[in-house]
Design an enzyme around this catalytic site. Structure first.
Site, short mmCIF file in Angstrom:
data_model
loop_
_atom_site.label_atom_id
_atom_site.label_comp_id
_atom_site.label_asym_id
_atom_site.label_seq_id
_atom_site.Cartn_x
_atom_site.Cartn_y
_atom_site.Cartn_z
N GLU A 178 -4.61 2.29 -4.47
CA GLU A 178 -3.17 2.40 -4.31
C GLU A 178 -2.58 1.02 -3.71
OE1 GLU A 178 -4.60 4.05 -0.48
OE2 GLU A 178 -5.36 4.06 -2.45
N ASP A 188 0.79 -1.26 0.11
CA ASP A 188 0.10 0.03 0.18
C ASP A 188 0.90 1.20 0.01
OD1 ASP A 188 -2.88 0.79 0.36
OD2 ASP A 188 -1.83 2.06 2.14
#
Length: 178
Positions: free
Chosen positions: A96, A53
């Protein structure tokens, strides 16, 4: 003529299949694509699954705009493509978040891979004009290694996700391997 049409139809199907498995922004595998590859690999042998992440990505979008956020995602994908070994792969898992399939169970090798990725990401993102030079893009990663007892993709993703949250709770910009 029939043979030509048949060949053309096969080519079209391959094209649509590729499109269905590819993230249009980053030109990397999308969630469906990376999940298929991970499932296929794990059916044959143990591997490591990582969830990565990008740290504080929302702040990048909020401060510098979504165009800059998109560039960061593109640069991350480029850095990952140029870092991973030929038997490793990754795909955009969502937003993301990225799912990595590493063809190793060795924690030192995994750690080295992600350290190299962090260096490459920093280098690639330094070329984004819209980002001030004092901004460093980092990521957190949670890794779960498969074994003979636990090699299901769902179980490994859940374990990797737990490790990712530990990395975030511990200050981000780190890799936690289970």
């Amino acid at each position: 003529m029939s043979l030509f049409l048949f060949y053309r139809q096969i080519r079209q199907r391959k094209k649509y299949h590729t499109i269905a498995l590819t993230d249009y922004l980053t030109n990397s595998l999308n969630r469906r694509g990376i999940m298929q590859i991970a499932d296929n690999l794990l059916a044959n042998k143990p591997a490591s699954i990582a969830i990565v992440d990008l740290d504080y990505f929302k702040n990048i979008n909020d401060q510098f705009g979504h165009d800059t956020g998109d560039l960061v995602l593109i640069k991350f994908a480029q850095a990952a493509k140029n870092t991973l070994g030929e038997n490793d792969t990754f795909g955009r898992y969502g937003g993301e978040e990225w799912l990595f399939v590493l063809n190793t169970l060795d924690s030192q090798e995994i750690n080295n891979t992600f350290e190299n990725l962090a260096r490459n990401l920093s280098k690639y993102c330094s070329n984004i004009d819209a980002l001030p030079s004092n901004i460093t893009i980092t990521f957190s990663a949670g890794v779960a290694t498969g074994n003979a007892k636990s090699n299901s993709l769902d179980a490994l993703i859940k374990q990797a996700d737990k490790q990712l949250y530990k990395a975030k709770e511990n200050g981000r910009n780190q890799i936690i391997i289970d």
